[in-house]
Design a protein around this motif. Sequence first.
Motif, short mmCIF file in Angstrom:
data_model
loop_
_atom_site.label_atom_id
_atom_site.label_comp_id
_atom_site.label_asym_id
_atom_site.label_seq_id
_atom_site.Cartn_x
_atom_site.Cartn_y
_atom_site.Cartn_z
N PHE A 195 19.78 6.77 -4.75
CA PHE A 195 20.79 7.34 -5.66
C PHE A 195 22.15 7.56 -5.01
O PHE A 195 23.08 7.97 -5.69
CB PHE A 195 20.27 8.67 -6.21
N GLY A 196 22.26 7.36 -3.71
CA GLY A 196 23.50 7.67 -3.00
C GLY A 196 23.44 9.06 -2.38
O GLY A 196 22.46 9.79 -2.59
N GLU A 197 24.45 9.39 -1.62
CA GLU A 197 24.47 10.70 -0.95
C GLU A 197 24.52 11.82 -1.98
O GLU A 197 25.14 11.68 -3.02
CB GLU A 197 25.68 10.81 -0.01
N ARG A 198 23.83 12.92 -1.65
CA ARG A 198 23.86 14.08 -2.54
C ARG A 198 25.10 14.90 -2.28
O ARG A 198 25.55 15.04 -1.19
CB ARG A 198 22.64 14.96 -2.34
N ILE A 229 11.90 9.07 -1.12
CA ILE A 229 13.24 8.54 -0.84
C ILE A 229 14.22 8.93 -1.95
O ILE A 229 14.00 8.62 -3.12
CB ILE A 229 13.17 7.01 -0.67
N GLY A 230 15.30 9.61 -1.53
CA GLY A 230 16.33 10.03 -2.49
C GLY A 230 17.64 9.32 -2.28
O GLY A 230 18.01 8.42 -3.05
N SER A 231 18.39 9.70 -1.26
CA SER A 231 19.75 9.18 -1.11
C SER A 231 19.82 7.67 -0.93
O SER A 231 20.81 7.05 -1.32
CB SER A 231 20.49 9.92 0.02
N GLN A 274 0.81 -1.22 0.00
CA GLN A 274 0.00 0.00 0.00
C GLN A 274 0.84 1.27 0.00
O GLN A 274 0.30 2.37 -0.08
CB GLN A 274 -0.96 0.01 1.20
N VAL A 275 2.17 1.11 0.07
CA VAL A 275 3.04 2.29 0.16
C VAL A 275 3.56 2.69 -1.23
O VAL A 275 4.20 1.89 -1.91
CB VAL A 275 4.22 2.04 1.12
N THR A 276 3.27 3.91 -1.64
CA THR A 276 3.78 4.45 -2.90
C THR A 276 5.18 5.00 -2.69
O THR A 276 5.42 5.76 -1.75
CB THR A 276 2.86 5.59 -3.41
N LEU A 277 6.09 4.60 -3.57
CA LEU A 277 7.46 5.11 -3.51
C LEU A 277 7.62 6.31 -4.45
O LEU A 277 7.45 6.18 -5.66
CB LEU A 277 8.45 4.01 -3.91
N VAL A 278 7.95 7.45 -3.88
CA VAL A 278 8.33 8.61 -4.67
C VAL A 278 9.86 8.66 -4.66
O VAL A 278 10.47 8.85 -3.61
CB VAL A 278 7.76 9.93 -4.07
N ALA A 279 10.47 8.44 -5.82
CA ALA A 279 11.93 8.49 -5.91
C ALA A 279 12.35 9.95 -6.03
O ALA A 279 12.03 10.62 -7.01
CB ALA A 279 12.41 7.70 -7.13
N VAL A 280 13.03 10.44 -5.02
CA VAL A 280 13.38 11.87 -4.99
C VAL A 280 14.65 12.09 -5.82
O VAL A 280 15.74 11.65 -5.43
CB VAL A 280 13.54 12.37 -3.54
N SER A 281 14.47 12.75 -6.95
CA SER A 281 15.54 12.84 -7.95
C SER A 281 16.18 14.22 -8.04
O SER A 281 16.93 14.50 -8.97
CB SER A 281 14.98 12.43 -9.31
N LYS A 282 15.91 15.07 -7.05
CA LYS A 282 16.54 16.41 -7.05
C LYS A 282 18.06 16.28 -7.08
O LYS A 282 18.60 15.39 -6.42
CB LYS A 282 16.10 17.20 -5.82
N THR A 283 18.69 17.13 -7.85
CA THR A 283 20.14 17.18 -8.08
C THR A 283 20.69 15.98 -8.89
O THR A 283 21.87 15.96 -9.21
CB THR A 283 20.98 17.27 -6.77
#
Length: 225
Positions: A222-225, A217-219, A22-31
């Motif tokens: 994609f790894g640390e920003r 969820i970002g890092s 039931q959990v939607t994953l938003v992949a945070v792609s900033k930077t």
Amino acid sequence: MARGRNDITARIRALYNELPPQVTLVAVSKTRSDEEIREAYDAGQRVFGENKVQELVSKASRLPTDIEWHLIGHLQSNKVKFIAPFVSMIHSVDSLRLLSEINKEAGKCGRIIPCLLQFHIAREESKFGLDLEEAVVLLESEQYRSMRHIFIAGVMGMATFSTDVALVRKEFSNLREIFNTIRNQFFASSARFTYLSMGMSGDYPLAIEEGSNMVRIGSNIFGER
Ligand SMILES: *Cc1c(COP(=O)(O)O)cnc(C)c1O
């Protein structure tokens, strides 16, 4: 350090194994680069979150059109027009004025844009958002009730950036209570008020335990920003 192709694919797969259905994953792609976003896309990810209008607009123009772009960062009224034609969800609504602008620009595009009300649940001063009382005033206003080109799809919040698990848990549980209160008071007969957007790389397991059904969820991907 940035992650390579196989790592991003592996992280996306691991998250889909781990997250409840039931959990939607938003992949945070900033930077992140187009290439990194494409790697996540090729792994099956379709929902991406950006926090800056300019960056969102330029990425959307270059990347596949079936990506659902979510604006998760603070939004200024004068920039709404740039994203209104295509944005799939706006997580950061913190005033009636902003909501009214989104409604107006969505109308010009013949669209209905799902919006989340952002709440201030953290200790930090800097984080934007409403409190429950302000949200009630907004939702009771004639102006809000007359809007036909937005709907409120749920709430969003960010916990204090802290290793104090008890504190973070309390803040998430506070947001869940706000979500329940608003749903019962204003959206009891609507199936569209559904999203409790809380949880980032550092705290998403806790957020899910406290009822989150949308994590940003970002890092962790994609790894640390
Ligand atoms: C950057 C950001 C995230 C993701 O942060 P990570 O720690 O990289 O997972 C989530 N939500 C908002 C609003 C953000 O700005």
